[in-house]
Design a protein around this motif. Sequence first.
Motif, short mmCIF file in Angstrom:
data_model
loop_
_atom_site.label_atom_id
_atom_site.label_comp_id
_atom_site.label_asym_id
_atom_site.label_seq_id
_atom_site.Cartn_x
_atom_site.Cartn_y
_atom_site.Cartn_z
N TYR A 1 -5.59 -2.89 8.68
CA TYR A 1 -6.06 -3.11 7.31
C TYR A 1 -5.18 -2.33 6.33
CZ TYR A 1 -9.96 -4.98 9.85
OH TYR A 1 -10.72 -5.72 10.71
N PRO A 2 -4.14 -2.97 5.80
CA PRO A 2 -3.28 -2.29 4.83
C PRO A 2 -4.12 -1.83 3.63
CG PRO A 2 -2.36 -4.41 5.46
CD PRO A 2 -3.74 -4.35 6.02
N HIS A 3 -3.82 -0.63 3.13
CA HIS A 3 -4.60 -0.11 2.02
C HIS A 3 -3.83 0.95 1.26
CE1 HIS A 3 -5.46 2.76 5.25
NE2 HIS A 3 -5.62 3.65 4.27
N ILE B 1 -0.45 -9.65 -2.37
CA ILE B 1 -1.57 -9.42 -3.31
C ILE B 1 -1.78 -7.92 -3.50
CG2 ILE B 1 -4.07 -9.63 -3.60
CD1 ILE B 1 -3.84 -12.43 -2.34
N LEU B 2 -1.75 -7.18 -2.40
CA LEU B 2 -1.98 -5.73 -2.48
C LEU B 2 -0.85 -5.03 -3.25
CD1 LEU B 2 -3.83 -3.39 -1.73
CD2 LEU B 2 -2.66 -3.28 0.50
N ALA C 1 0.25 -3.56 -10.84
CA ALA C 1 -0.56 -3.82 -12.04
C ALA C 1 -1.36 -2.59 -12.46
CB ALA C 1 -1.49 -5.00 -11.79
N ASN C 2 -1.58 -1.67 -11.51
CA ASN C 2 -2.36 -0.47 -11.80
C ASN C 2 -1.51 0.80 -11.85
OD1 ASN C 2 -5.41 -1.12 -11.89
ND2 ASN C 2 -4.57 -2.42 -10.29
N GLY C 3 -0.20 0.62 -11.96
CA GLY C 3 0.70 1.77 -12.10
C GLY C 3 0.85 2.59 -10.84
N LEU C 4 0.67 1.97 -9.69
CA LEU C 4 0.77 2.67 -8.41
C LEU C 4 1.99 2.17 -7.64
CD1 LEU C 4 -3.00 2.30 -7.52
CD2 LEU C 4 -1.88 4.36 -8.38
N ASP C 5 2.65 3.06 -6.95
CA ASP C 5 3.85 2.72 -6.19
C ASP C 5 3.47 2.14 -4.83
OD1 ASP C 5 6.26 2.60 -4.83
OD2 ASP C 5 6.88 4.63 -5.38
N PRO C 6 3.81 0.86 -4.57
CA PRO C 6 3.49 0.24 -3.28
C PRO C 6 4.15 0.94 -2.09
CG PRO C 6 4.17 -1.42 -4.87
CD PRO C 6 4.42 -0.08 -5.49
N ALA C 7 5.12 1.80 -2.34
CA ALA C 7 5.75 2.54 -1.25
C ALA C 7 4.74 3.45 -0.53
CB ALA C 7 6.91 3.38 -1.78
N TYR C 8 3.62 3.76 -1.20
CA TYR C 8 2.61 4.63 -0.62
C TYR C 8 1.48 3.87 0.07
CZ TYR C 8 5.00 8.34 -3.03
OH TYR C 8 5.97 9.22 -3.47
N LYS D 1 -10.44 3.63 -0.57
CA LYS D 1 -9.42 2.81 0.08
C LYS D 1 -9.44 1.44 -0.59
CE LYS D 1 -9.38 5.20 4.44
NZ LYS D 1 -8.14 5.86 4.16
N VAL D 2 -8.30 1.04 -1.14
CA VAL D 2 -8.15 -0.27 -1.75
C VAL D 2 -7.35 -1.10 -0.75
CG1 VAL D 2 -7.32 -1.57 -3.73
CG2 VAL D 2 -8.13 0.78 -4.03
#
Length: 106
Positions: free
Chosen positions: A71-73, A50-51, A57-64, A42-43
Amino acid sequence: MAFGISRHELNAWKSKCQQGEIAFLTHYWVESRFPGIKTITKVGCCNLEILKDWCLANGLDPAYLHLRDEYPHYDLIGNKQIEILKKEHLTEQLLRFKLGETIKPI
């Protein structure tokens, strides 16, 4: 449910999240939708900007992002989990949970 972590580790992750820092928490995890996957990282960060920026920056879709709790993750599993733990130099988590090839401690 998280397995293989202590209350101290969980509280340290929560504290770091609350301070607006990117925090990583790897634990054992079982989910029938993902056969063969035994861990999850869990990040988290309570500062959503920031999240979201970290995700992009890490190629991940914030929609997920998981926004349903205090605690958003973002949940990392599989190859992406290993890739990011290596990138973040989280060798202890890689070794402890036996992720990827044999990693030598730094």
